[in-house]
Design an enzyme around this catalytic site. Structure first.
Site, PDB file in Angstrom:
ATOM      1  N   ASP A  99       4.334  -5.411   5.076  1.00  0.00           N
ATOM      2  CA  ASP A  99       5.108  -4.767   4.102  1.00  0.00           C
ATOM      3  C   ASP A  99       5.902  -5.796   3.409  1.00  0.00           C
ATOM      4  O   ASP A  99       5.966  -7.008   3.953  1.00  0.00           O
ATOM      5  CB  ASP A  99       6.104  -3.846   4.944  1.00  0.00           C
ATOM      6  CG  ASP A  99       6.770  -4.489   6.050  1.00  0.00           C
ATOM      7  OD1 ASP A  99       6.211  -5.420   6.857  1.00  0.00           O
ATOM      8  OD2 ASP A  99       8.199  -4.384   6.484  1.00  0.00           O
ATOM      9  N   GLU A 157       7.249  -3.627   9.168  1.00  0.00           N
ATOM     10  CA  GLU A 157       7.755  -4.781  10.154  1.00  0.00           C
ATOM     11  C   GLU A 157       9.312  -4.848   9.753  1.00  0.00           C
ATOM     12  O   GLU A 157       9.985  -5.048  10.857  1.00  0.00           O
ATOM     13  CB  GLU A 157       7.140  -6.274  10.210  1.00  0.00           C
ATOM     14  CG  GLU A 157       7.591  -7.231  11.424  1.00  0.00           C
ATOM     15  CD  GLU A 157       8.791  -7.720  10.797  1.00  0.00           C
ATOM     16  OE1 GLU A 157       9.596  -7.946  11.985  1.00  0.00           O
ATOM     17  OE2 GLU A 157       9.046  -8.090   9.863  1.00  0.00           O
TER      18      GLU A 157
END
Ligand code: NI
Length: 411
Positions: A99, A157
């Protein structure tokens, strides 16, 4: 997939008697340009936590083109690929986070983010590219591999509750003997690797509280209960929770990062909002902090006639590397790379949800240097001008390749 032809050619050139790790490491260097290309593609197309739709598709498509991998999609924006070796052996998991962050990129590079307000400002584009490279390399050597490798491309995350816990719930750690991962690390020079044995990253908790007093005219303070004056004392007193109630040898950070109150110069507001983060390693200390904070905040507020609404939320667990495994991987680095590559590192108070995997199997999270002062690659993670020295991708790939082979060939 450019680079694949030369990779296959290279593998065929090596004598079959060459040690597996040597063969893979030679091939890793040949794959370096492809890994950089993948990283740049991902960098141009960042997606923030839980929204990694195109990113996951790109990963799945890339993995799908590699013969021998079984690709699954445990959640909408995550991808897992499994490679079975030709011989029995353990299952090793390798994790990459995928991400980006809600940051507007300020770098002027040809592969800068094409999306306003989204940027790979933590290096997860690099992690993804490295593990795509690892899957390519190991799949090309599958006939010589024992055991199995599970490549975990994890979403979210950056945003608690995080993607790792969700993937663990979906069974991605079932049957896994050991788990490894890495973070490209800008504060460390490129070409260096740090592996901590034991605590590596802190537990990142957060809190927020509203102090409610009694608003009124700023010229008549005695008829008000001023939440700003009380909040200011709370901020100061919270620092004493750290400095006067915690063992000085136990690391803890308590930062108040938001203090929101008031709308005009001549009005005492009704309430003040405070929020921040607490970082710890020690589980007992972590459990004791919220009650200590609440006692201080409530005590000060009540002393001056205000009320308090206090909330404390536990974030990720601390990243604690398995000591024996960490020492083994330090040996792998010393053997694989030039002298001086492995450096001593101190734990960081930053957090990481890699810790979720470590609850299920011994795991090691390594730091791979990605900074370069001479080239101006000096900005911290999560900064709009964050960059990595792309030579770190090759270092990361070779580290993961050597580490995975070491763990697969465990007797
Ligand atoms: Ni990160």
């Amino acid at each position: 997939m450019p680079g694949m032809t030369s990779l296959q050619g290279l593998i065929e050139l090596l004598p079959p008697s060459a040690p597996l790790s040597d063969a893979v490491l030679v091939a890793a260097t040949a794959l370096a340009p492809q890994v950089v290309a993948w990283r740049r593609h991902l960098h141009q197309h960042p997606e923030v936590a839980f929204q990694e739709v195109e990113t996951a598709q790109f990963i799945a498509d890339t993995l799908g083109a590699i013969p021998g991998l079984t690709v699954t999609r445990p959640t909408r924006t995550s991808v897992v690929a499994e490679l079975r070796g030709a011989h029995p052996g353990p299952t090793i998991a390798v994790r990459a986070d995928i991400d980006a962050l809600p940051i507007h990129e300020e770098n002027d590079v040809e592969y800068r983010s094409t999306r306003d307000g989204a940027m790979h400002a933590c290096g997860h584009d690099g992690h993804t590219a490295i593990v795509l490279g690892l899957a390519t390399l190991l799949a090309a050597h599958a006939t010589r591999l024992p055991g199995a490798v599970r490549f975990i491309f994890q979403h979210a995350e950056e945003l608690s509750p995080g993607g790792a816990e969700e993937l663990v719930q979906h069974g991605v750690m079932d049957g896994v003997a050991q788990v490894i991962g890495l973070h490209l690390w800008a504060p460390m020079p490129v070409g260096r690797i740090g592996i901590l044995a034991g605590p590596a990253m802190a537990a990142p908790d957060n809190f927020h509280c509203t102090i409610t007093g009694k608003g009124g005219h700023a010229a008549i303070p005695h008829e008000c209960v001023d939440p700003i004056a009380i909040g200011a004392q709370v901020v100061t007193a919270l620092q004493q929770v750290v400095s006067r109630t915690v063992d000085p040898l136990d690391p803890v950070v308590l930062s108040v990062t938001q203090f929101i109150a008031g709308t005009a110069f001549n009005v005492i507001p009704n309430s003040a909002y405070l929020a921040g983060t607490v970082r710890t390693f020690d589980p007992a200390l972590r459990q004791s902090i919220p009650a200590q904070m609440e006692r201080v905040i409530r005590g000060i507020a009540e002393a001056f006639g205000a009320t308090v609404d206090f909330h404390y939320e536990h974030g990720y667990r601390p990243v604690v590397n398995d000591r024996a495994l960490a020492e083994r991987l330090q040996t792998v680095v010393a053997r694989t790379f030039d002298h001086g590559t492995l450096i001593d590192l101190r734990p960081t108070m930053g957090g990481e949800d890699f810790s979720a995997y470590q609850q299920r199997a011994p795991g090691v999270f390594a730091f791979v240097g990605a900074g370069n002062v001479r080239r101006g690659i000096v900005h911290p993670h999560h900064h709009p001008r964050f960059q990595v020295d792309e030579r770190a991708l090759d270092v990361g790939l070779r580290y993961l390749a050597a580490a995975t082979i070491e763990l697969l060939t465990d007797e």
